[in-house]
Design a protein around this motif. Structure first.
Motif, mmCIF file in Angstrom:
data_model
loop_
_atom_site.group_PDB
_atom_site.id
_atom_site.type_symbol
_atom_site.label_atom_id
_atom_site.label_comp_id
_atom_site.label_asym_id
_atom_site.label_seq_id
_atom_site.Cartn_x
_atom_site.Cartn_y
_atom_site.Cartn_z
ATOM 1 N N PRO A 50 -6.309 1.697 -16.540
ATOM 2 C CA PRO A 50 -5.808 1.702 -15.162
ATOM 3 C C PRO A 50 -4.972 2.941 -14.886
ATOM 4 N N SER A 51 -4.983 3.375 -13.655
ATOM 5 C CA SER A 51 -4.176 4.520 -13.252
ATOM 6 C C SER A 51 -2.851 4.031 -12.680
ATOM 7 N N PRO A 116 -3.578 8.112 -9.909
ATOM 8 C CA PRO A 116 -4.424 7.194 -9.120
ATOM 9 C C PRO A 116 -5.539 7.899 -8.360
ATOM 10 N N GLN A 117 -5.386 9.188 -8.076
ATOM 11 C CA GLN A 117 -6.433 9.917 -7.370
ATOM 12 C C GLN A 117 -7.700 10.070 -8.216
ATOM 13 N N ALA A 119 -8.962 7.537 -9.907
ATOM 14 C CA ALA A 119 -9.555 6.209 -10.031
ATOM 15 C C ALA A 119 -10.977 6.188 -9.483
ATOM 16 N N GLY A 120 -11.821 5.409 -10.161
ATOM 17 C CA GLY A 120 -13.206 5.268 -9.747
ATOM 18 C C GLY A 120 -14.144 6.292 -10.342
ATOM 19 N N LEU A 150 -9.517 3.365 -13.801
ATOM 20 C CA LEU A 150 -9.546 2.232 -12.884
ATOM 21 C C LEU A 150 -8.455 2.346 -11.825
ATOM 22 N N ASP A 151 -8.612 1.556 -10.751
ATOM 23 C CA ASP A 151 -7.575 1.492 -9.727
ATOM 24 C C ASP A 151 -6.304 0.899 -10.326
ATOM 25 N N VAL A 155 -3.887 -3.475 -6.895
ATOM 26 C CA VAL A 155 -4.275 -2.762 -5.680
ATOM 27 C C VAL A 155 -5.684 -3.171 -5.292
ATOM 28 N N ASP A 157 -9.327 -3.053 -4.239
ATOM 29 C CA ASP A 157 -10.361 -2.057 -4.481
ATOM 30 C C ASP A 157 -11.217 -1.904 -3.217
ATOM 31 N N THR A 158 -10.832 -0.971 -2.340
ATOM 32 C CA THR A 158 -11.547 -0.789 -1.079
ATOM 33 C C THR A 158 -12.965 -0.283 -1.306
ATOM 34 N N GLN A 159 -13.149 0.521 -2.332
ATOM 35 C CA GLN A 159 -14.480 1.068 -2.591
ATOM 36 C C GLN A 159 -15.473 -0.048 -2.910
#
Length: 241
Positions: A50-51, A116-117, A119-120, A150-151, A155, A157-159
Motif C-alpha cells: 500500500p502507498s 500515493p501518486q 498507486a495502481g 496499491l491505494d 481510501v 478505489d475510484t479507478q
C-alpha cells in the motif's frame, strides 16, 4: 622548459572537497560470496504494497567468511518495470555501522514509504545492503522485484469503481442490442412495465389494508388500559344499557 609549465587547474568535478557526492546506488561494488541475505516484508509478506503509509523490510545478514563485516548502509529505489536504469525515486539511505563477526548473523530493519501518486501501477523495487571488511567495499541487493503499488488503506478505489460502472454499461448495451436484433425488445419493455406496475400496486394495497385495520381494530386501544380513557368508555357503555 617543463619547469615553466603551469600546473593544471583544479576541477570541481574530479577530486577534493569539490567532488560531487555520488549516490550509493551509482556504480555499486560487487557482492561478497561469503555473505548470505534473506528478506521479508513483515506487514505484507504477499501481494502488493500500500502507498501512503510507513512500510518496512527486514534484512537477514549472515557472514560465512573469516573476516568481520561492517554493515554500513541500506539504500533502496523505485525503478521503471521495463527499464531498470530509469529511476523513479530513491529512498532515504539508512545508516547502521554494525559489525557482523565471522559465522554470525544479524537483522536490519529498513523503513520506506510509497507515494500515493504511484498507486495502481507496477514498479521495480530494489533494496541493497552496503558493507566492508578491512580491504574492500561490497554490496548485496537482497530484494529486486516488480511490485504493485496499491491505494492507501481505507481510501475508496475510484479507478475500480468506474471500471465496474463501465462493465455494467457494456453488459446493458449488449443485452439491449440483442433484444432489438431478435425483435423481443417490445415484449421486454411490456414485461418490465408490468413488473414495475405490479410492485407499485402491491405497495399501495398493503398501505390501504394497514390503515383500514388500524381504524377498525378495538384491540389497538390496549395501551390505554388503566387510564381515564377506559373509565370514560366504561361509563358510556353502562349508560347505554
Amino acid at each position: 622548459a617543463a619547469a615553466d609549465e603551469a600546473p593544471p587547474a583544479a576541477s570541481a568535478t574530479t577530486t577534493g572537497a569539490f567532488a560531487p557526492r555520488r549516490h550509493l546506488l551509482t556504480d555499486m561494488p560487487e557482492a561478497n560470496d561469503d555473505i548470505d541475505t534473506v528478506h521479508i516484508f513483515p506487514d505484507y509478506p504477499e501481494g502488493g504494497l500500500p502507498s501512503g503509509e510507513q512500510l518496512k523490510v527486514l534484512l537477514g545478514f549472515r557472514n560465512n567468511g573469516e573476516s568481520p563485516m561492517n554493515v554500513s548502509h541500506i539504500a533502496g529505489s523505485i525503478n521503471s518495470p521495463t527499464q531498470f536504469s530509469l529511476y523513479v525515486t530513491n529512498f532515504t539511505v539508512a545508516e547502521y555501522k554494525t559489525v557482523v563477526e565471522p559465522g554470525k548473523e544479524a537483522s536490519f530493519l529498513f523503513h520506506f514509504q510509497l507515494d500515493p501518486q504511484l498507486a495502481g501501477h507496477d514498479f521495480s523495487l530494489a533494496f541493497t545492503a552496503f558493507y566492508q571488511d578491512n580491504a574492500e567495499l561490497y554490496s548485496s541487493t537482497f530484494f529486486n522485484s516488480t511490485v504493485t503499488v496499491l491505494d492507501p488503506l481505507g481510501v475508496f478505489d475510484t479507478q475500480t469503481f468506474f471500471m465496474y460502472i463501465a462493465l455494467l454499461g457494456l453488459v446493458a448495451g449488449a443485452v439491449y442490442l440483442g433484444l432489438q436484433a431478435t425483435g423481443m425488445l417490445p415484449a421486454a419493455k411490456a414485461l418490465l412495465k408490468k413488473v414495475i406496475g405490479g410492485a407499485g400496486g402491491s405497495k399501495g394495497s398493503k398501505k390501504s389494508g394497514t390503515e383500514t385495520g388500524t381504524r377498525g381494530d378495538n384491540d389497538s386501544n390496549e395501551w390505554l388500559q388503566g387510564t381515564s380513557w377506559t373509565t370514560f368508555n366504561a361509563k358510556k357503555e353502562k349508560k347505554g344499557k
